[in-house]
Enzyme design. Structure first.
Site, PDB file in Angstrom:
ATOM      1  N   GLY A 141      20.210  74.172 -12.741  1.00 49.51           N
ATOM      2  CA  GLY A 141      21.560  75.278 -12.939  1.00 49.51           C
ATOM      3  C   GLY A 141      20.726  76.659 -13.728  1.00 49.51           C
ATOM      4  N   SER A 142      21.643  77.444 -13.903  1.00 50.61           N
ATOM      5  CA  SER A 142      21.095  78.429 -14.728  1.00 50.61           C
ATOM      6  C   SER A 142      22.648  79.800 -14.679  1.00 50.61           C
ATOM      7  CB  SER A 142      20.209  79.743 -13.613  1.00 50.61           C
ATOM      8  OG  SER A 142      19.249  78.812 -14.002  1.00 50.61           O
ATOM      9  N   ASN A 143      22.054  80.667 -15.730  1.00 51.68           N
ATOM     10  CA  ASN A 143      23.211  82.215 -15.951  1.00 51.68           C
ATOM     11  C   ASN A 143      22.118  82.560 -16.052  1.00 51.68           C
ATOM     12  OD1 ASN A 143      25.624  80.468 -16.707  1.00 51.68           O
ATOM     13  ND2 ASN A 143      24.418  80.555 -18.753  1.00 51.68           N
TER      14      ASN A 143
END
Length: 833
Positions: free
Chosen positions: A258-260
């Site tokens: 995932g990531s921001n």
């Protein structure tokens, strides 16, 4: 109203502490801003600065690739060699068929044998070779080919200079499977990364698919499915099957990647024109580790950031004018087709009223037997016009009975992603970024978030997406497919998986006139947004890249007007409050210091919303006793611990955070957040603040708290344990405490503990973290930290140095210009003669 902020130990914008390269030979002279440097050196040159970060400069693409390959091998030779062993389909030969590996995103998700069968099939089909024979843009651009050619030279040079028997990393020292590589190995690795979105979900189902009545060893090309009548299979119930698939995706997706990412435009930056925060969440072990570098060809390229190991480009980073990052999108990177089969001959299937024969393919792999001798496993795999047959998805069985399910992967014929990343490395502004994304359409299952020197902030979900318009879906989805695709049913962040009617050829993915490849959605129909305040993504759908301007798009891209994850809420609220100056910090707008606080505050949105109600519920239990699973649990000790945790953060010295994390896992585990006992339900008109107000009188709250208390007591962990005492990563016998927590808690700095080689450790989370600020003139101002450090080699001085820095909440001040590089007190230079 200003939101209460956590009292985190906040990072400084400028770091000290230089790391020395140890025994690395120093030759040549450091590059400076001289005319010679402006033209590029005659030989590829690697300048190492603090924390072993390589700044690679060359006069051409081949030389640049040579420097990259040498430096990458020096830091991570065993991880890379293991990856090349995997894509060469030879893990069973050297490591045995029963060992575990990870061709996709997770760790140890399949056996060596299944992995080898999968990749041997790709080799036999010459998938990568066919793509390499195509001219650009379908095949690699000339610059890509030159860089890969150089990469192979650099990798092989390091291996030849060092020798397999003299490698410093014991993980592969003297191993027979460590060998020189070819350009084809590198392209196979790149292709494996591009298709990994479908690998974890569908690999086992493809290599284990056999017709009814046959076995894997009996499934030969000559008569599978014809020798005996198949046994009747239990019919699939659409609602039950869809639920099982949704639940499995909900369990596995948060554990993948995932990531921001947050891009801030001119209206939201203090003292600058644009800023970007890149915070990818990737595995801390294995082939999907990221590696940091700066790549320079004077006059042609100057880019700094990180990429997946073994790909000679920067995937996430910045150049002189643009900074960008990627986040995992809500597009399913595959599609399924349901084909009706002949019950007496289940390798025949029906299309447009006529029977077609499946294609059989015998795949052979070498295996090491328990006595050390070599054997061979042969298996017959099956395909249709749509793609290969599969009998499972994320572990959920899809029986081959009256019908069979087959896979189509939009990235199977995609090497364009290499052209995409080389194009992004040279982009001039966010409009150029959009043009690169549209013309290559090579990004696999990622969003792109970018900011530029002009002060524009971009969100773009432009990628290789199946061409399933809403109209096509309505016409062609099966009953199970409708339930999986329906926006109202899937869990948040679970992609809309399509199962289309394979009996009708018209239900195949149609070709779009503007798409880069057959069967892809027109890139002009894919969402993008450019603003001067901010845009961001935390793995939710594109709908609220900025809440002031909700986006619309085909359902295949994700949901709309649906609850956002707590992490998305945290990202939006933090950005809004900082730009408005309502977060309790001085001033308005982002600076490098306040951007660092955004992430390393480790604030929990879940705690913001529910801690007070949880404490109330705890205190209201009669005599403090709760009966769960036959155990009478006294929860009275938990009440003051949670009440004292007023900061709501997951910093190292926080007490009560570990108890709350365990409580939240029991309360929210696996179900939709909006299904929790909220008093105020989700409102699409106020999606950032709803649902809210936890019902403190709910028995679910008391039961979850009691289960958490019981679990910690059984584990011997005090309820008021500091996070630093329980959440650690092991580096060479050293236990380094790690701040942050699960994304499900609404913590941006995602850290996920789990089992690694039989011990409790960090499995994935924040990896390469970078923030970049542009001004009207002058070089970009950037700070970064590689959470797990540059090298997987335990003997390297850069195996744990940045991990300790990350633990302390620190940042590396980037050296980007020639003057900054030359001024490094840790400067060591390696010239590749």
């Amino acid at each position: 109203m200003a939101r209460r902020r956590s009292r985190a130990r906040l990072p400084m914008a400028v770091l000290a502490a230089a790391a020395v390269m140890g025994t690395t030979a120093v030759t040549g002279a450091p590059a400076t801003a001289s005319p010679a440097a402006a033209q590029g050196p005659d030989r590829p040159t690697i300048r190492y600065t603090e924390y072993g970060i390589p700044h690679i400069i060359a006069s051409d693409w081949e030389g640049l690739g040579t420097g990259y390959g040498y430096a990458a091998a020096k830091d991570n030779i065993c991880t890379l060699a293991d990856t090349y062993l995997m894509v060469d389909a030879r893990r069973s030969r050297y490591l045995g068929p029963d060992g575990r590996t990870s061709p996709g995103q997770n760790q140890n998700t399949t056996t060596n044998l299944n992995s080898d069968l999968y990749f041997q099939r790709l080799k036999d089909d010459m998938v990568v070779e066919r793509l390499l024979n195509r001219p650009a843009p379908d095949g690699p651009e000339p610059e890509v080919r030159e860089a890969v050619r150089g990469y192979v030279q650099g990798y092989n040079r390091y291996l030849a200079e060092t020798g397999v028997d003299n490698l410093s990393d014991p993980a592969c020292r003297g191993a027979a499977w460590v060998r020189p590589i070819t350009e084809l190995d590198v392209y196979r690795h790149a292709h494996a990364e591009i298709i990994m979105g479908s690998a974890d979900a569908l690999l086992d189902g493809q290599v284990n698919a056999v017709p009814p009545g046959a076995s894997a060893t009996a499934a030969t090309a000559g008569g599978a499915g014809t020798a005996r009548r198949p046994k009747p299979a239990e019919p699939m119930r659409p609602a039950e099957t869809a639920k099982r698939i949704r639940d499995a995706l909900a369990r596995t997706r948060p554990q993948n990647m995932g990531s921001n990412a947050l891009a801030v435009g001119s209206q939201g930056v203090s003292g600058g024109t644009g800023m970007l925060l890149a915070n990818p969440h990737f595995p801390w072990q294995g082939k999907n580790r990221m590696w940091q570098s700066q790549l320079t060809i004077p006059g042609k390229l100057n880019v700094s950031g990180a990429g997946l190991l073994g790909l000679p480009a920067v995937n996430i980073g910045h150049n002189d004018d643009v900074a960008w990052s990627h986040t995992v999108a809500t597009v399913a990177p595959f599609g399924l087709f349901d084909v009706q089969v002949d019950p007496l001959n289940p390798t025949m299937y029906l299309v447009d009223g006529a029977w077609e024969r499946m294609t059989s393919q015998r795949v052979d792999v070498d295996v090491r037997n328990p006595d050390g001798s070599l054997g061979k496993v042969s298996r017959t795999l099956w395909s249709t016009r749509y793609g290969p047959v599969t009998t499972s998805i994320v572990g959920v069985q899809l029986p081959w009975a009256v019908s069979a399910h087959v896979v189509r992967d939009p990235n199977r014929d995609n090497l364009r992603a290499l052209n995409t990343w080389f194009g992004l490395d040279r982009a001039k502004d966010v409009h150029d970024v959009v043009n690169v994304l549209e013309t290559t359409q090579g990004v696999p299952f990622f969003n792109t978030i970018a900011s530029d020197r002009r002060g524009d902030a971009l969100y773009a979900d432009i990628q290789a997406v199946p061409n399933i318009t809403d109209e096509h879906a309505a016409s062609c989805l099966t009953e199970t497919g409708k339930l999986l695709f329906d926006q109202a049913l899937p869990l948040p962040n679970v992609p809309p998986v399509s199962i289309l009617d394979g009996k009708r050829s018209a239900c195949d993915w149609p070709d779009a006139p503007n798409a880069a490849a057959p069967g892809l959605l027109d890139p002009h129909r894919q969402p993008r947004l450019i603003r001067s305040d901010f845009v961001g993504n935390a793995n939710d759908s594109p709908w609220l890249a900025n809440p002031e301007q909700p986006l619309s798009y085909p359902r295949v891209m994700g949901d709309t007007a649906a609850p956002r994850s707590l992490r998305t809420q945290e990202l939006i609220l933090t950005a809004r409050n900082r730009i408005d100056g309502t977060d309790g910090l001085p001033g308005r707008g982002f600076t490098p210091e306040t951007m660092g606080r955004l992430l390393f505050a480790d604030n929990s949105r879940a705690a913001d919303l529910t801690l007070d109600a949880t404490v109330t519920a705890c205190r209201s239990v009669a005599f403090g006793l709760v009966l769960v699973d036959g155990n009478l649990v006294d929860i009275r000790e938990a009440c003051p611990v949670l009440a004292a945790w007023k900061s709501h953060d997951f910093t190292l010295d926080s007490r009560g955070s570990w108890l709350f994390a365990n409580y939240w896992a029991y309360l929210a585990g696996g179900q939709k957040p909006e299904k929790l006992p909220w008093k105020v339900p989700f409102d699409p008109e106020d999606p950032v603040h709803t649902p809210n107000s936890l019902d403190s009188g709910s028995s679910a709250v008391r039961d979850a708290l009691a289960r958490a208390v019981l679990a910690l007591r059984r584990a011997g962990v005090p309820l008021n344990a500091a996070l630093s005492e329980v959440q650690k990563v092991t580096r060479g016998g050293e236990q380094i405490p790690i701040h942050g927590s699960l994304g499900e808690l609404g913590v941006l700095n995602v850290i996920t503990p789990g089992q690694v080689d039989g011990r409790f450790d960090i499995t994935f989370g924040s990896s390469f973290v970078q923030q970049v600020r542009f001004t009207a003139d002058g070089p970009p101002e950037a700070y970064s930290v590689m959470a797990y450090s540059q090298s997987a080699d335990p003997s390297s001085p850069h195996h744990a140095d940045q991990t300790r820095l990350f633990s302390a909440g620190g940042w590396v001040t980037e050296r980007y210009t020639e003057e900054q590089i030359a001024a490094s007190p840790a400067l060591r230079t390696k010239v590749l003669d």
